[in-house]
Design a protein around this motif. Structure first.
Motif, PDB file in Angstrom:
ATOM      1  N   GLY A 190       4.762  -3.157   5.036  1.00  0.00           N
ATOM      2  CA  GLY A 190       3.645  -4.080   5.219  1.00  0.00           C
ATOM      3  C   GLY A 190       4.055  -5.437   5.734  1.00  0.00           C
ATOM      4  O   GLY A 190       3.202  -6.278   6.004  1.00  0.00           O
ATOM      5  N   MET A 193       2.375  -8.616   4.263  1.00  0.00           N
ATOM      6  CA  MET A 193       1.396  -8.240   3.237  1.00  0.00           C
ATOM      7  C   MET A 193       2.043  -8.262   1.858  1.00  0.00           C
ATOM      8  O   MET A 193       1.361  -8.383   0.844  1.00  0.00           O
ATOM      9  CB  MET A 193       0.793  -6.871   3.543  1.00  0.00           C
ATOM     10  CG  MET A 193      -0.050  -6.852   4.814  1.00  0.00           C
ATOM     11  SD  MET A 193      -1.277  -5.532   4.883  1.00  0.00           S
ATOM     12  CE  MET A 193      -0.266  -4.058   4.744  1.00  0.00           C
ATOM     13  N   TRP A 346      -1.791   0.701  -0.624  1.00  0.00           N
ATOM     14  CA  TRP A 346      -2.262  -0.602  -0.154  1.00  0.00           C
ATOM     15  C   TRP A 346      -3.750  -0.753  -0.464  1.00  0.00           C
ATOM     16  O   TRP A 346      -4.214  -1.844  -0.849  1.00  0.00           O
ATOM     17  CB  TRP A 346      -2.033  -0.739   1.352  1.00  0.00           C
ATOM     18  CG  TRP A 346      -0.612  -1.000   1.760  1.00  0.00           C
ATOM     19  CD1 TRP A 346       0.218  -0.163   2.459  1.00  0.00           C
ATOM     20  CD2 TRP A 346       0.160  -2.192   1.522  1.00  0.00           C
ATOM     21  NE1 TRP A 346       1.447  -0.743   2.653  1.00  0.00           N
ATOM     22  CE2 TRP A 346       1.441  -1.998   2.091  1.00  0.00           C
ATOM     23  CE3 TRP A 346      -0.119  -3.402   0.875  1.00  0.00           C
ATOM     24  CZ2 TRP A 346       2.439  -2.973   2.034  1.00  0.00           C
ATOM     25  CZ3 TRP A 346       0.886  -4.373   0.819  1.00  0.00           C
ATOM     26  CH2 TRP A 346       2.140  -4.152   1.388  1.00  0.00           C
ATOM     27  N   GLN A 416      -0.203  -5.408  10.530  1.00  0.00           N
ATOM     28  CA  GLN A 416      -0.569  -4.728   9.285  1.00  0.00           C
ATOM     29  C   GLN A 416      -1.725  -5.510   8.651  1.00  0.00           C
ATOM     30  O   GLN A 416      -1.682  -6.742   8.588  1.00  0.00           O
ATOM     31  CB  GLN A 416       0.613  -4.701   8.313  1.00  0.00           C
ATOM     32  CG  GLN A 416       1.978  -4.496   8.934  1.00  0.00           C
ATOM     33  CD  GLN A 416       2.150  -3.152   9.595  1.00  0.00           C
ATOM     34  OE1 GLN A 416       1.427  -2.206   9.303  1.00  0.00           O
ATOM     35  NE2 GLN A 416       3.112  -3.054  10.487  1.00  0.00           N
ATOM     36  N   LEU A 431      -2.280   0.218   9.173  1.00  0.00           N
ATOM     37  CA  LEU A 431      -0.821   0.122   9.220  1.00  0.00           C
ATOM     38  C   LEU A 431      -0.353   0.644  10.569  1.00  0.00           C
ATOM     39  O   LEU A 431      -0.857   1.664  11.051  1.00  0.00           O
ATOM     40  CB  LEU A 431      -0.194   0.941   8.092  1.00  0.00           C
ATOM     41  CG  LEU A 431      -0.595   0.539   6.672  1.00  0.00           C
ATOM     42  CD1 LEU A 431      -0.155   1.595   5.666  1.00  0.00           C
ATOM     43  CD2 LEU A 431      -0.012  -0.810   6.304  1.00  0.00           C
TER      44      LEU A 431
END
Length: 456
Positions: A190, A193, A346, A416, A431
């Protein structure tokens, strides 16, 4: 019979000179940065190849393509995949390696990494129950599924390299699609993230009564200078005032932190303050790694304790069995950058935020913390940033005009995205590996609930 090739010193010198001459035009750095560039290339190559191979799956061609998207020089890397280890060499000019450990992912072999060898981890578990409690997704919306599949297909026809696209609507997976070689359990990087997840870890500590974001100084090393005015709240908002070079170029603070440091947070820890805390937003991966260091120290400075906290307080309660949060060689989470998770995992993090911190009847994050995490900061130059979350509103204009004003985001390099949209009760996860721009606003708007059209 295998041929033995002897490379003379003169040949290596010629290669080095050629490499240096080509660097400014083809590779993006100057002759004077050659040494730092080689360190970055080999360390990045070893680290990303190791994690990509052992965590996301052994597609060596995809790994090399991913590396080359940052610099064509990376196609010159000689990558060696061994048992739980990857080494990278660049034309005889440099060498780096990274080692894989179950449950920990990959770490560059820089200095003493023995603390990581002493960690003991039980496997995270999942089950066959309906998502998010388990891995079954039986509430697929046929129309939305077609839109998701079309979006992913269109992205990849345009070279955007979308690898996973998932929509949660009203608490269930309503649609999901994956590129070839990727599935619902594949952990994917990620990048930034991970910053949002680092903030969530701080929020969990605060909800448990173990943290206070207003206490100053954050670190004992700052108590005798102007940095004593910085609170954890300022770090969370990226408005600490610290001078950190986020430029991703050979020799910068950011690249030294990720690819050449035993302790990633050491780089930002010694940087001076150039602004009054709270007044100036400056995006800084070093800032996030300071938060990760603070969490580590707050948990006793113990690697096992840090991992146990992450797993017992977040990953296991959220049923995130396909997630790996990697550490630096000293044993502190690289909160800025190195979290691998499946699209469904996620999405679980997004759903936790959408539910204002509640999960299966438990308040993992206080509603007050979630409200503060998703509110604008007080900086004069960029208020549209909460606690390591990007906000759609809060400034003079929406970040993504096509999307709801109350939407907020986890965002990472290579586009992402996890979008949380409270007004539509939706989470969208994208993603992939887009080296250039990505139509986040346009694409995500097409995946939100569609208004009913009245019939005549």
């Amino acid at each position: 019979m295998k041929k033995t090739i002897t490379i003379t010193t003169a040949a290596l010198t010629a290669v080095a000179l050629t490499f240096a001459l080509l660097a400014p035009k083809l590779l993006g750095f100057s002759v004077t940065q050659l040494g730092a560039a080689v360190r970055v290339a080999t360390s990045m190559g070893a680290k990303l190849a190791c994690s990509g191979y052992f965590i996301s799956g052994p597609d060596k061609n995809r790994i090399l393509d991913d590396l080359a998207s940052y610099s064509p020089a990376n196609r010159l890397l000689d990558l060696h995949y061994g048992d739980n280890r990857v080494t990278a060499e660049l034309l005889g000019l440099g060498h780096a390696s990274a080692s894989y450990r179950d449950g920990l992912g990959c770490t560059l072999d820089i200095g003493d990494t023995s603390v990581l060898d002493r960690v003991r981890l039980a496997p995270l578990t999942s089950n066959g129950e309906e998502w998010p409690q388990g891995e079954t997704a039986s509430h697929i919306n046929v129309d939305l599924q077609k839109r998701v599949e079309t979006t992913l297909s269109r992205d990849n026809a345009a070279g955007l390299d979308t690898r996973a696209l998932l929509v949660v609507q009203d608490g269930v997976i309503a649609a999901e699609a994956y590129a070839p070689g990727i599935d619902a359990q594949t952990p994917l990087l990620g990048w930034s993230m991970g910053k949002s997840v680092t903030a969530i870890m701080q929020g969990r500590l605060e909800t448990l009564g173990l943290a206070d974001s207003t206490v100053k100084p954050v670190f004992a090393e700052w108590k005798s200078d102007e940095r004593a005015r910085i609170a954890l709240d300022d770090l969370l908002h990226m408005s600490s005032g610290l001078d950190f070079d986020e430029t991703y170029a050979p020799g910068s603070d950011a690249t030294e932190m990720l690819f050449n440091a035993h302790s990633a947070s050491d780089i930002a820890l010694v940087r001076p303050a150039t602004y009054t805390p709270g007044e100036h937003f400056s995006y800084s991966s070093g800032t996030t790694n300071l938060i990760a260091r603070w969490i580590h120290e707050h948990l006793g400075g113990d690697v096992q304790a840090s991992l146990d906290f992450l797993r017992q307080e977040l990953l296991q309660p959220l049923n995130m069995a396909h997630t790996v949060f990697e550490m630096d060689p000293s044993g502190v989470f690289v909160g800025s950058s190195y979290l691998y998770a499946s699209a469904r995992d996620w999405a679980r993090l997004g759903l936790l935020m959408l539910n204002r911190g509640q999960w299966e009847g438990a308040q993992l994050l206080s509603e007050d913390w979630v409200a503060r995490a998703t509110a604008p900061n007080t900086s004069a130059n960029e208020p549209r940033y909460g606690y390591q979350f990007w906000l759609n509103s809060g400034g003079e204009e929406l970040r993504y005009p096509q999307l709801p004003a109350d939407a907020y985001f986890m965002l990472g390099n290579r586009k992402q995205v996890v979008m949380i949209s409270p007004s539509t009760n939706t989470v969208v996860v994208r993603l992939g590996w887009s080296a250039g721009s990505y139509p986040t606003g346009e694409n995500f708007a097409g995946l939100l609930p569609q208004p009913d059209v009245a019939s005549d």
